[in-house]
Design a protein around this motif. Structure first.
Motif, PDB file in Angstrom:
ATOM      1  N   UNK A   1       1.088  -1.401  -0.425  1.00  0.00           N
ATOM      2  CA  UNK A   1       0.084   0.092  -0.158  1.00  0.00           C
ATOM      3  C   UNK A   1       0.725   1.154   0.093  1.00  0.00           C
ATOM      4  N   UNK A   2       2.569   0.987   0.179  1.00  0.00           N
ATOM      5  CA  UNK A   2       2.947   2.010   1.042  1.00  0.00           C
ATOM      6  C   UNK A   2       3.871   2.019  -0.893  1.00  0.00           C
ATOM      7  N   UNK A   3       3.477   2.143  -1.729  1.00  0.00           N
ATOM      8  CA  UNK A   3       4.208   1.291  -2.912  1.00  0.00           C
ATOM      9  C   UNK A   3       5.062   0.277  -3.243  1.00  0.00           C
ATOM     10  N   UNK A   4       5.647  -0.163  -2.568  1.00  0.00           N
ATOM     11  CA  UNK A   4       6.498  -1.605  -2.243  1.00  0.00           C
ATOM     12  C   UNK A   4       6.573  -2.650  -3.655  1.00  0.00           C
ATOM     13  N   UNK A   5       7.546  -3.273  -3.911  1.00  0.00           N
ATOM     14  CA  UNK A   5       7.437  -4.851  -4.677  1.00  0.00           C
ATOM     15  C   UNK A   5       7.877  -5.648  -3.759  1.00  0.00           C
ATOM     16  N   UNK A   6       8.475  -5.721  -2.545  1.00  0.00           N
ATOM     17  CA  UNK A   6       9.072  -7.126  -2.675  1.00  0.00           C
ATOM     18  C   UNK A   6       8.046  -7.186  -0.618  1.00  0.00           C
ATOM     19  N   UNK A   7       7.860  -8.047   0.704  1.00  0.00           N
ATOM     20  CA  UNK A   7       7.958  -7.695   1.424  1.00  0.00           C
ATOM     21  C   UNK A   7       9.213  -7.964   1.934  1.00  0.00           C
ATOM     22  N   UNK A   8       9.131  -8.388   3.533  1.00  0.00           N
ATOM     23  CA  UNK A   8      10.487  -8.040   4.267  1.00  0.00           C
ATOM     24  C   UNK A   8      11.117  -8.940   4.377  1.00  0.00           C
ATOM     25  N   UNK A   9      10.609 -10.388   2.916  1.00  0.00           N
ATOM     26  CA  UNK A   9      11.118 -11.478   3.057  1.00  0.00           C
ATOM     27  C   UNK A   9      11.626 -11.322   1.442  1.00  0.00           C
ATOM     28  N   UNK A  10      11.437 -10.390   1.206  1.00  0.00           N
ATOM     29  CA  UNK A  10      12.357  -9.891  -0.244  1.00  0.00           C
ATOM     30  C   UNK A  10      11.097 -10.774  -1.208  1.00  0.00           C
ATOM     31  N   UNK A  11      10.042 -11.562  -1.069  1.00  0.00           N
ATOM     32  CA  UNK A  11       9.261 -12.126  -1.444  1.00  0.00           C
ATOM     33  C   UNK A  11       8.305 -11.078  -2.792  1.00  0.00           C
ATOM     34  N   UNK A  12       8.292 -10.997  -3.962  1.00  0.00           N
ATOM     35  CA  UNK A  12       7.859  -9.763  -5.164  1.00  0.00           C
ATOM     36  C   UNK A  12       6.507 -10.479  -5.004  1.00  0.00           C
ATOM     37  N   UNK A  13       5.401  -8.846  -3.892  1.00  0.00           N
ATOM     38  CA  UNK A  13       3.728  -9.188  -3.938  1.00  0.00           C
ATOM     39  C   UNK A  13       2.944  -9.682  -4.894  1.00  0.00           C
ATOM     40  N   UNK A  14       2.525 -10.411  -5.240  1.00  0.00           N
ATOM     41  CA  UNK A  14       1.347 -11.449  -5.997  1.00  0.00           C
ATOM     42  C   UNK A  14       2.100 -12.478  -6.662  1.00  0.00           C
ATOM     43  N   UNK A  15       2.681 -12.809  -6.562  1.00  0.00           N
ATOM     44  CA  UNK A  15       3.979 -13.993  -7.425  1.00  0.00           C
ATOM     45  C   UNK A  15       4.717 -15.169  -6.362  1.00  0.00           C
TER      46      UNK A  15
END
Length: 246
Positions: free
Chosen positions: A192-206
């Motif tokens: 929601x803040x403009x991220x592409x990966x989470x804290x575990x470096x996983x790409x959101x939605x893939x």
């Protein structure tokens, strides 16, 4: 990495449509928000004793330094090409006094345009850095190793005076280069803040896709990014081992 994502159909919608690539995942933040350090230089003539250019052409000195390095990991072979890199810390008071309060207003996430110095604050900070460089050259600890007028300065030299903001800025623009510290195009932030990966470096939605490089940095660090990149790689390796239980 953001280029690899985009050619696989993971990118902003407009770039997918413009190149006829079937979308796999639409994320408007992929490939955006690039950060980098930029650099310009003042150049001076050094004494022969302080010149590495002269030193490398002296086979006797070169062999002696190489032997010292292999024996004790010391002497000139230990020095990288940029021996005296530093990142200047400017106080809030100093930024305000020179008219660069926009840096403070933006906090820890400054807006950085891809064309350097497009914001007037960037011009102010760069001009201040130019004057500080001349102060450093004038310090006895350094000036003892230079030869000639203006503490050996040959570029820009006397044609650019320290009280001429316009001339200083024209020199800065003409000599500025990227510092090859690109980051921020696949930021590790909440989606929601403009991220592409989470804290575990996983790409959101893939599923099963991580990004482990400097592109995940939300902002460019105030240091050379090699150390932070090593930390990201260690974190990425750790999370992969944990998730795959090996």
């Amino acid at each position: 990495m953001y280029q690899l994502l985009q050619i696989q159909g993971i990118r902003p919608a407009v770039t997918l449509a413009s190149q006829g690539i079937a979308p796999v995942l639409i994320n408007e933040n992929i490939g955006q928000h690039i950060n980098d350090h930029n650099v310009f230089s003042i150049m001076a003539t050094s004494t022969s004793e302080a010149s590495t250019n002269q030193w490398i052409f002296n086979i006797t000195k070169l062999a002696a330094s190489r032997a010292e390095f292999y024996a004790n990991a010391s002497d000139r072979y230990t020095a990288p090409s940029g021996i005296t890199n530093a990142f200047q810390m400017l106080s809030v008071e100093h930024l305000q006094s020179m008219g660069a309060s926009a840096v403070i207003d933006y906090g820890d996430a400054p807006l950085i345009n891809p064309n350097y110095y497009s914001h007037p604050t960037d011009r102010i900070v760069a001009t201040n850095a130019f004057r500080d460089l001349r102060k450093i050259f004038a310090h006895p600890s350094l000036s003892q190793y230079t030869v000639g007028l203006m503490n050996g300065e040959v570029s820009p030299g006397p044609s650019v005076t320290s009280d001429d903001d316009d001339a200083i800025f024209e020199y800065i623009k003409a000599t500025t280069l990227p510092n090859w510290h690109a980051s921020g195009t696949n930021r590790m932030l909440p989606l929601a803040d403009g991220g592409v990966v989470d804290s575990r470096l996983r790409v959101y939605g893939v599923n099963g896709l991580r990004v482990v490089d400097s592109s995940v940095m939300p902002t460019v660090p105030d240091v050379n990014i090699q150390g932070p990149v090593f930390m990201i790689e260690e974190h990425g390796a750790k999370t992969i081992r944990e998730d795959w239980q090996f």
